[in-house]
Design an enzyme around this catalytic site. Structure first.
Site, PDB file in Angstrom:
ATOM      1  N   THR A   1      41.203  36.305  33.335  1.00 65.37           N
ATOM      2  CA  THR A   1      41.683  35.109  34.028  1.00 65.37           C
ATOM      3  C   THR A   1      40.701  33.964  33.863  1.00 65.37           C
ATOM      4  O   THR A   1      39.497  34.163  33.720  1.00 65.37           O
ATOM      5  CB  THR A   1      41.808  35.326  35.547  1.00 65.37           C
ATOM      6  N   ASP A   2      41.239  32.740  33.916  1.00 61.83           N
ATOM      7  CA  ASP A   2      40.366  31.649  34.319  1.00 61.83           C
ATOM      8  C   ASP A   2      39.994  31.947  35.766  1.00 61.83           C
ATOM      9  O   ASP A   2      40.676  32.687  36.463  1.00 61.83           O
ATOM     10  CB  ASP A   2      41.068  30.301  34.177  1.00 61.83           C
ATOM     11  N   TRP A   3      38.904  31.350  36.219  1.00 61.13           N
ATOM     12  CA  TRP A   3      38.318  31.768  37.489  1.00 61.13           C
ATOM     13  C   TRP A   3      39.234  31.399  38.674  1.00 61.13           C
ATOM     14  O   TRP A   3      39.434  30.243  38.997  1.00 61.13           O
ATOM     15  CB  TRP A   3      36.942  31.150  37.635  1.00 61.13           C
TER      16      TRP A   3
END
EC number: 3.2.1.21
Length: 747
Positions: free
Chosen positions: A272-274
């Protein structure tokens, strides 16, 4: 006799020792678990490790244990993964549970030019050097995953993160990201290609729902990711924040399961992106492998040890135990994470890496010099060219602009870097031209804050402008170094630009400088196109980028003529914002209504739009001037027809007709003259960058295959090349056609 007995005795002892050692080695070999035996194929090791792991251990691989770390399997001696931003340099160490910097003294890096600069170089060989150098720095810092490169398509010049990407054309982005990825991964460090997919604006990025056609998806926005996977063999992909057709991209069945892991056979990890995950079931079933988070629970709170609260944490394990998530899904995720660990953290053959070496600075310098684009250099006798600037020609050179002294590695969000050294534009110009260089700030932009911007008092604006104008009156040459910077609402993560014009009253400053001194060179530092209402009045304009640690030296060498500029624009420069296709259709197209947006321009992104709709850009895609001139011969085609398993060669001779050596980028575009669906006038399908001495001539040959003729048929859901007439364009830019040839495709 005694000596002979002793020799025999010693030989016997040696023989027994060797035999004992060999037996011990063989026993050790037998006792070493297969997953720890790096002589075994990775897939065999992965399966062996899976067979030894509990369900809890398998699911624990799929979510973070710190801001930039995810766990391995301690019981089996399988280590954790360590990740780091970013695509232009290895970010300084971040605290375990918050976004504060750890304050280390050994985490400075080389800042490489932003990826827009690499794209402007049009040089795949430099992309390979870039990737290898930044991979070395990541390896030295003991990072397993480098969060880059970014390959999102340049759709609007307002996108705050365009400087991290490779322009508007999917072919150009593909050809540059592949060698970059390969270079990074030669160091045993995974490239994490981002942001998959359609994260083409920062405004409302966490929830905006992108609606687009399958043709636009496959023809424009996915090709660079596909190249990264199929040709670059990327080991990881970062999912995007935004939604696509109602579902968050980071756990999206079509994007992850069907396309990425299905059509492209991706065997790596989707990370994931954060904080981009939003649902446990979707994350589990729709292709997410590792969940990382902005906060310790992945969404809202700063609890100290809340990692189990992630969507792929205890909720995921609970669903598995309840039978809602099949074990084949669990095993597939765990296998992907293990595969990534074996390729990186457990790769005993990886090199040691290197940090801030002279070779790295040299690579950064080469990328910077080849990426700088000369946009304008005089128009004739009434407005003579000011560049190059010979040393000693001008007694007094005034450098104006906040960007001339600003540390442009600060700000920008996750791309912010802590550098060992930085050569500013002013430093480079002073070193090149000596004591005759003076400086005036001219304007100020405030502090590089994230999420907000300083308000500059009018008295400060007026004072700085007046000082610059006064100094310009008494100068022989003015070099204005302005543009954008990494402040919020400019080239910065988390927000888009508020307008197309230059910020901080720079246009007014430029106009004031021109009134007192016509010998003005404008250097625009940005990762985006900007409005230029003064373009006709300024003799010479240079598009600089965020050039990294040695950017000032690179810029000075181009301005002085020590290096001939050879960069060409990786995106189109519209005259006004409304000319840009994303903005032509109103707010529903950009930025959307805060919930949903429609890509109404469809496949006509960038020069595809300007060509097809006959809109004149300020500067076209692929455009860039030189200090020399190049002459193209008439192109020659090897055949008039092409069949389904054939190919055609197009050759052209290019000659340097000027007085200095230079590099030219020869571009090949293909246009479909007879098609049943809307297609652009032409599309980039190949390019070559060649170096030529004065009067030197080289032949460039392009090979066209049926794949270059295809479009995506959204009804058949496959790539199709229809029979009929095609035109090949040999060009110096998308608007500067030097020759054409036609041929027929026969099925």
């Amino acid at each position: 006799m005694i000596i002979g007995i002793m020799k025999t005795f010693l030989l016997t002892i040696c023989f027994l020792s060797v035999q004992t050692g060999m037996v011990a080695i063989a026993q050790d070999k037998e006792q070493t678990p297969v997953y720890l035996d790096d002589t075994q194929p990775i897939e065999v090791r992965v399966q062996d490790a899976l067979n030894r792991m509990t369900v809890e251990e398998k699911t624990r691989l799929s979510y973070a244990q710190g801001k930039f770390s995810s766990p391995g399997c301690p019981r089996l001696g399988i280590p954790e993964l360590w990740m780091s931003d970013g695509p232009h340099g290895v970010r300084a160490e971040i605290n375990w549970n918050d976004w504060g910097y750890a304050g280390w003294t050994n985490d400075s890096c080389t800042a490489f030019p932003a990826l827009t600069c690499l794209a402007a170089s049009w040089n795949p060989l430099l992309a390979a050097k870039y990737g290898y150098a930044i991979g070395e720095e990541a390896r030295y810092r003991e990072k397993d995953v480098l969060l880059g490169p970014g390959v999102n398509i340049y759709r609007t010049p307002l996108n705050g993160r365009n400087f991290e990407y490779m322009g508007e054309d999917p072919y150009l982005a593909s050809e540059l990201c592949v060698p970059y990825i390969q270079g990074v991964q030669k160091n045993g460090v995974a490239a994490c290609v981002k942001h998959y997919a359609l994260n083409n604006q920062e405004l409302w990025r966490g929830h905006i729902d992108v609606q687009l056609s399958d043709r636009a998806l496959y023809e424009i926005y996915l090709p660079a990711f596909k190249a990264a996977v199929e040709r670059g063999k990327a080991w990881s992909i970062m999912g995007a924040y935004n939604k696509v057709r109602g579902t968050h991209a980071t756990h999206h069945k079509l994007l992850n399961n069907d396309i990425l892991k299905g059509e492209w056979n991706f065997d790596g990890c989707v990370i994931t992106d954060w904080g981009a995950a939003h649902d446990t079931y979707e994350a589990a079933m729709y292709g997410l492998d590792i969940e990382m988070g902005s906060y310790t629970n992945g969404l809202t709170s700063e609890s100290e040890f809340g990692y189990d609260d992630y969507y792929l944490g205890k909720s995921y394990l609970k669903m598995v135990r309840e039978g809602k998530i099949p074990m084949e899904v669990v095993n597939d995720k765990a296998a992907r994470v293990l595969r990534l660990i074996f390729r990186t953290a457990m790769n005993r053959r990886k090199p040691f890496g290197a940090l801030t070496s002279e070779e790295h600075y040299r690579t950064a310098y080469e990328i910077a010099t080849e990426g700088i684009v000369l946009l304008k250099n005089g128009t004739g006798k009434k407005q003579p060219a000011l560049l190059p600037v010979p040393q000693g020609k001008y007694k007094r050179i005034l450098v104006v602009g906040d960007n001339a002294t600003r540390n442009l590695m600060l700000g920008g969000g996750s791309s912010e870097l802590k550098v060992q050294k930085v050569i500013s534009s002013l430093d480079g110009i002073k070193a090149k031209f000596g004591d005759g260089v003076v400086y005036a700030q001219g304007y100020t932009s405030g502090r590089p804050m994230y999420g907000r911007a300083d308000v500059i008092p009018q008295v400060t604006v007026d004072s700085l402008r007046n000082d610059a104008v006064e100094k310009a009156m008494n100068s022989d040459l003015v070099i204005f170094v302005g543009g954008l910077n990494k402040n919020h609402f400019q080239d910065c993560e988390g927000g888009d630009r508020l307008s197309y014009e230059l910020p901080f009253a720079q246009n007014e400053l430029i106009e004031a400088l021109l009134k007192v001194n016509k010998n003005l060179v404008a250097v625009i530092v940005s990762g985006n196109a900007v409005e230029m209402p003064w373009v006709k009045e300024i003799p010479s304009i240079v598009q600089s980028w965020y050039l990294g640690s040695v950017g000032g030296e690179a810029l000075a060498d181009v301005l002085s003529g020590e290096v001939t500029p050879s960069g060409k624009l990786p995106f189109s420069y519209p005259v006004k914002l409304e000319d840009c296709p994303a903005h032509f259709f109103g707010e529903i197209s950009y930025p959307g209504d805060s919930i949903r947006q429609e890509y109404k321009e469809d496949i006509l992104v960038g020069y595809r739009w300007y060509d097809t709709k006959k809109v004149q850009p300020l500067f076209p895609f692929g455009y860039g001037m030189s200090y020399t001139t190049f002459e193209y011969s008439k192109p020659v085609i090897s055949a008039q027809t092409m069949n389904t398993d054939g190919s055609i060669d197009v050759s052209v001779k290019v000659k340097n007709t000027g007085k200095v050596a230079g590099k030219e980028i020869i571009q090949l575009y293909i246009g479909d003259e007879e098609c049943s669906v809307l297609r652009p006038v032409k599309e980039l399908k190949d390019f070559r960058k060649v170096q030529l001495l004065p009067n030197e001539e080289k032949e460039v040959k392009f090979t066209i295959k049926p794949e270059a003729l295809q479009f995506f048929d959204d009804k058949q859901r496959t790539w199709v090349a229809e029979p009929g007439k095609f035109k090949a364009y040999i060009a110096a830019s998308s608007s500067d056609i030097r020759g054409t040839v036609t041929f027929e495709y026969i099925q």
